[in-house]
Design a protein around this motif. Structure first.
Motif, PDB file in Angstrom:
ATOM      1  N   UNK A 129      -7.313  30.300  -9.956  1.00 42.11           N
ATOM      2  CA  UNK A 129      -7.940  30.754  -8.712  1.00 42.11           C
ATOM      3  C   UNK A 129      -7.177  30.342  -7.461  1.00 42.11           C
ATOM      4  N   UNK A 130      -6.254  29.405  -7.591  1.00 45.30           N
ATOM      5  CA  UNK A 130      -5.554  28.884  -6.419  1.00 45.30           C
ATOM      6  C   UNK A 130      -6.351  27.843  -5.671  1.00 45.30           C
ATOM      7  N   UNK A 131      -7.515  27.439  -6.215  1.00 49.54           N
ATOM      8  CA  UNK A 131      -8.341  26.443  -5.559  1.00 49.54           C
ATOM      9  C   UNK A 131      -7.661  25.080  -5.649  1.00 49.54           C
ATOM     10  N   UNK A 132      -7.582  24.380  -4.510  1.00 47.08           N
ATOM     11  CA  UNK A 132      -6.929  23.070  -4.439  1.00 47.08           C
ATOM     12  C   UNK A 132      -7.905  22.084  -3.833  1.00 47.08           C
ATOM     13  N   UNK A 133      -8.331  21.101  -4.636  1.00 50.25           N
ATOM     14  CA  UNK A 133      -9.143  19.988  -4.140  1.00 50.25           C
ATOM     15  C   UNK A 133      -8.203  18.788  -3.963  1.00 50.25           C
ATOM     16  N   UNK A 134      -8.360  18.065  -2.878  1.00 46.74           N
ATOM     17  CA  UNK A 134      -7.356  17.021  -2.625  1.00 46.74           C
ATOM     18  C   UNK A 134      -7.935  15.875  -1.815  1.00 46.74           C
ATOM     19  N   UNK A 160       0.852  -1.176   0.000  1.00 45.68           N
ATOM     20  CA  UNK A 160       0.000   0.000   0.000  1.00 45.68           C
ATOM     21  C   UNK A 160       0.890   1.229   0.000  1.00 45.68           C
ATOM     22  N   UNK A 161       0.254   2.390  -0.083  1.00 43.29           N
ATOM     23  CA  UNK A 161       1.012   3.633  -0.131  1.00 43.29           C
ATOM     24  C   UNK A 161       0.240   4.726   0.595  1.00 43.29           C
ATOM     25  N   UNK A 162       0.990   5.586   1.275  1.00 46.95           N
ATOM     26  CA  UNK A 162       0.398   6.839   1.746  1.00 46.95           C
ATOM     27  C   UNK A 162       0.520   7.824   0.596  1.00 46.95           C
ATOM     28  N   UNK A 163      -0.574   8.487   0.247  1.00 48.27           N
ATOM     29  CA  UNK A 163      -0.588   9.244  -1.012  1.00 48.27           C
ATOM     30  C   UNK A 163      -1.407  10.521  -0.842  1.00 48.27           C
ATOM     31  N   UNK A 164      -0.866  11.611  -1.350  1.00 45.31           N
ATOM     32  CA  UNK A 164      -1.601  12.882  -1.455  1.00 45.31           C
ATOM     33  C   UNK A 164      -1.775  13.177  -2.936  1.00 45.31           C
ATOM     34  N   UNK A 165      -3.029  13.393  -3.342  1.00 44.64           N
ATOM     35  CA  UNK A 165      -3.318  13.766  -4.730  1.00 44.64           C
ATOM     36  C   UNK A 165      -4.183  15.016  -4.671  1.00 44.64           C
ATOM     37  N   UNK A 166      -3.632  16.098  -5.213  1.00 42.67           N
ATOM     38  CA  UNK A 166      -4.373  17.348  -5.251  1.00 42.67           C
ATOM     39  C   UNK A 166      -4.550  17.841  -6.671  1.00 42.67           C
ATOM     40  N   UNK A 167      -5.688  18.478  -6.916  1.00 41.93           N
ATOM     41  CA  UNK A 167      -5.973  19.089  -8.226  1.00 41.93           C
ATOM     42  C   UNK A 167      -6.030  20.591  -8.010  1.00 41.93           C
ATOM     43  N   UNK A 168      -5.113  21.295  -8.687  1.00 42.48           N
ATOM     44  CA  UNK A 168      -4.970  22.737  -8.499  1.00 42.48           C
ATOM     45  C   UNK A 168      -5.516  23.479  -9.702  1.00 42.48           C
ATOM     46  N   UNK A 169      -6.319  24.511  -9.389  1.00 39.81           N
ATOM     47  CA  UNK A 169      -6.790  25.431 -10.441  1.00 39.81           C
ATOM     48  C   UNK A 169      -5.838  26.629 -10.414  1.00 39.81           C
ATOM     49  N   UNK A 170      -4.924  26.725 -11.384  1.00 36.57           N
ATOM     50  CA  UNK A 170      -3.917  27.791 -11.360  1.00 36.57           C
ATOM     51  C   UNK A 170      -4.529  29.188 -11.399  1.00 36.57           C
TER      52      UNK A 170
END
Length: 547
Positions: free
Chosen positions: A419-424, A407-417
Motif C-alpha cells: 500500500x505504500x503506508x509508512x509508519x515511523x 545516544x543516537x538520532x534515529x529514524x525507524x520506519x515500517x513500510x507496507x510494500x
C-alpha cells in the motif's frame, strides 16, 4: 734545512704574514723618520757652527795684523781680503752707532741690530743657499760689528749626503727587522694557525660524516699566550660537541627503539581497526532487500576506519519492511560499538523479543499521538508492534549505559510494500524527505521525539504517511549537510533541496547525484563526518500493490 727553506718559501703566500710584516716594516720606517728629524737639525747646526769657526779664525788673523789705531776704512780694506775665500761671498762693517762703514761683495740680509746681539740666519732663495753670521764688538775687540755672507751650498750638500746615509741605514735596519719578523712568524704564528685551521677542517669532516675523532695537532702543544688560549678553546669546544653528539646518538637510538615500538603498536592498532571496519561493514546489509515494485539503495562512507552512522533494511513479519537510518553521537571506536548495539537492539525488539530480562512491552501513546493513514484507518498493529523497538532500545541504553552518555538520532520506519503506508518514529534525526516524481519535496518527516538513549521512559510519537507511485523517500545523516570544503564552506540543506527540484526516474540516479555533489564539494579536504544516504522509490506503475 729543506723544511726550513720550504717554510720560508711558503711565507709570502700567508696573508696574515704579509700583513704583519708590512706593518712591522712601516713601523720601523716611521720610528726612524721620527728620529731623523732632530738628527737632521742637529747636523745642520754643527755644519754651520764649523763654517763660522773657520771664518772666526780668519777674522782673528786679520785683526792681529791690523793695529788698534787703524781707522774704520783701513779695517774695512783688511776685511776685503776675506773675500779671497770662495766660501765668504761678502760682508758689511758697522761702527758702534750702527752706521755702515762700508761693504764688499754680496750684501748680507742680517741687520745690525740682529748681528749686534750675536744672531745668524741661514736661508734659501731660488736654489741659492746663504748663511749670514755676525761678529760683535766684543768678539772683534774693536768698536765695530762685522757681518759676513757665506755660501751655504757645501752645507746643503753635506746635509743631503747625511740624509741619504741615514735613509740607507734605516732601509737596511727595516729590511733586517722585517726579515727577522717574517722568519719568526712561521714557527711562532703562521704554522700553528695553519695547523689549527687544518684541525678545524678535520673536526668539521669528522662531525659531518660521523667519523672517529682524528688526531689533532693542537692537542699536542701547550702555549701560554693568546693563540694557546684559542687552541684550548677549540679543544674544549670539540670535546663538548663530541659529547653532545654522543648523547644525541643515545637519544636517537632510544627514539628509534621507541619509534619501532610505536610503529608496531600502530600497525597492530591499525590491523585491529581494519578488522573493526570489516566487522562493522558486515553489520550493514550486504545486499539490500528487494521488493517487487520498489527500489531501495543506500550509500555509506565513514570519516574514519570505523563509524557511528548506520542504515538497515530488513524484513518484518507479514512482509513489511523495516527502514532504519541513524547517527550515533561522537566518532571512532566508541560510536562504532554503540552503532552495532543500536542496530542489534532495533532488529531484536522489532521482532517482539525480550533481552536481559526486559519485557518487550510498549506503553502506547494516546490516540492524538498517532497519525491516521490516508484511508482514515489507524495503522496496522504489526507496525505498532515493530515500532515498540525504539522505546525499548531507548530504555535499554539509558538504563544500562546512561553513564556513558551515548545516544543516537534515529529514524525507524515500517513500510507496507503493498500500500505504500509508512509508519515511523524519528528520534531527533534529520527530517527525511518525500520527493515527488516530478521533482520537489512533497513532505518532510520531522522528528517525533528526542534522540534515543538519553533518558528512560521517553515518549516517542508515531506518525504515518504514504508513498505514492513515483515518490522517493530520502534519508540522510548530518554528514551530508555538514560536509566541509577546503574553504570552510558547508554543503548545506539549501544545496540539497535545490538538487531535489529536478524530476528523476530512479532512486539510484538521485542517490548517485547527491553523493557525487557532496564528494565534489569536499574535494581534497579531509572528511570530518560520516556520510550516509538511504533512498526508497515506489515504482510509478504500481497501484495499490498491483502492477
Amino acid at each position: 734545512m729543506p723544511s726550513m727553506l720550504k717554510g720560508l718559501s711558503s711565507l709570502p703566500t700567508a696573508r696574515l704574514s704579509r700583513r704583519i710584516v708590512f706593518w712591522v716594516f712601516v713601523s720601523v720606517v716611521v720610528i726612524e723618520a721620527i728620529i731623523l728629524i732632530p738628527s737632521y737639525n742637529r747636523r745642520e747646526q754643527e755644519l754651520l757652527s764649523q763654517l763660522r769657526e773657520v771664518s772666526s779664525a780668519k777674522i782673528s788673523v786679520i785683526m792681529q795684523m791690523t793695529g788698534a789705531a787703524a781707522s774704520a776704512l783701513e779695517l774695512l780694506d783688511q776685511m776685503r781680503q776675506l773675500k779671497l775665500d770662495p766660501i765668504i761671498l761678502g760682508g758689511a762693517l758697522y761702527d758702534s752707532d750702527g752706521k755702515q762703514v762700508g761693504m764688499f761683495g754680496e750684501q748680507p740680509e742680517l741687520s745690525f741690530s740682529e748681528g749686534n746681539s750675536g744672531g745668524a740666519i741661514y736661508f734659501q732663495s731660488q736654489n741659492i743657499f746663504r748663511y749670514d753670521a755676525a761678529w760683535s764688538a766684543a768678539e772683534l775687540q774693536r768698536d765695530y760689528t762685522l757681518i759676513l755672507r757665506h755660501d751655504g751650498s757645501p752645507v746643503m750638500l753635506e746635509l743631503h749626503a747625511f740624509v741619504l746615509r741615514i735613509a740607507g741605514l734605516v732601509l737596511i735596519i727595516s729590511l733586517f727587522v722585517t726579515a727577522g719578523a717574517w722568519i719568526a712568524l712561521r714557527p711562532i704564528v703562521v704554522a700553528p694557525i695553519i695547523r689549527l685551521r687544518n684541525d678545524l677542517t678535520s673536526a668539521g669532516e669528522a662531525i659531518s660524516k660521523d667519523r672517529e675523532t682524528p688526531e689533532f695537532y693542537s692537542a699536542s702543544i701547550q702555549r701560554q699566550d693568546e693563540l694557546g688560549e684559542v687552541i684550548a678553546a677549540f679543544n674544549h669546544m670539540y670535546q663538548q660537541i663530541s659529547d653532545a653528539i654522543g648523547e644525541r646518538k643515545k637519544a636517537e637510538g632510544a627514539l628509534q627503539t621507541s619509534l619501532s615500538q610505536v610503529k608496531s603498536y600502530s600497525q597492530a592498532l591499525k590491523d585491529e581497526l581494519e578488522k573493526g571496519r570489516e566487522m562493522q561493514t558486515n553489520f550493514l546489509p550486504g545486499q539490500l532487500l528487494h521488493k517487487p515494485g520498489w527500489e531501495i539503495v543506500a550509500y555509506f562512507k565513514p570519516a574514519h576506519q570505523v563509524a557511528g552512522d548506520f542504515y538497515d533494511v530488513f524484513e518484518l513479519p507479514g512482509g513489511h519492511v523495516g527502514l532504519v537510518i541513524a547517527d550515533v553521537c561522537d566518532k571512532g571506536v566508541g560510536a562504532a560499538l554503540f552503532m552495532a548495539l543500536f542496530r542489534s537492539l532495533i532488529r531484536i525488539f522489532s521482532g517482539q523479543t525480550s533481552l536481559n530480562g526486559l519485557v518487550c512491552s510498549y506503553s502506547q501513546a494516546s490516540a492524538n499521538s498517532l497519525s491516521l493513514a490516508s484511508d482514515g484507518q489507524v495503522a496496522e498493529s504489526s507496525h505498532l508492534d515493530a515500532l515498540k523497538a525504539v522505546g525499548l532500545t531507548n530504555n535499554y541504553i539509558a538504563l544500562n549505559h546512561g553513564e556513558l552518555a551515548m545516544f543516537a538520532t534515529l529514524f525507524f520506519g515500517v513500510l507496507d510494500p503493498s500500500t505504500g503506508l509508512l509508519s515511523y518514529i524519528s528520534g531527533g534525526h534529520e527530517p527525511l524527505l518525500i520527493v515527488h516524481s516530478s521533482g520537489g519535496v512533497r513532505e518532510r518527516l520531522n522528528p517525533t521525539g528526542p534522540a534515543v538513549g538519553i533518558t528512560p521512559d521517553t515518549e516517542f510519537k508515531i506518525e504515518q504517511t504514504r508513498l505514492e507511485p513515483g515518490d522517493i523517500l530520502l534519508g540522510y545523516t548530518d554528514g551530508v549537510l555538514e560536509a566541509l570544503a577546503a574553504s570552510g564552506e558547508f554543503f548545506t540543506r539549501k544545496r540539497l533541496l535545490s538538487m531535489l527540484e529536478q524530476s528523476t526516474s530512479s532512486a539510484t540516479l538521485l542517490l548517485d547525484q547527491i553523493v557525487a555533489s557532496v564528494l565534489s564539494h569536499i574535494g581534497e579536504a579531509d572528511q570530518h563526518d560520516d556520510i550516509t544516504v538511504l533512498a526508497v522509490r515506489r515504482d510509478p506503475k504500481t497501484d495499490g500493490g498491483r502492477k
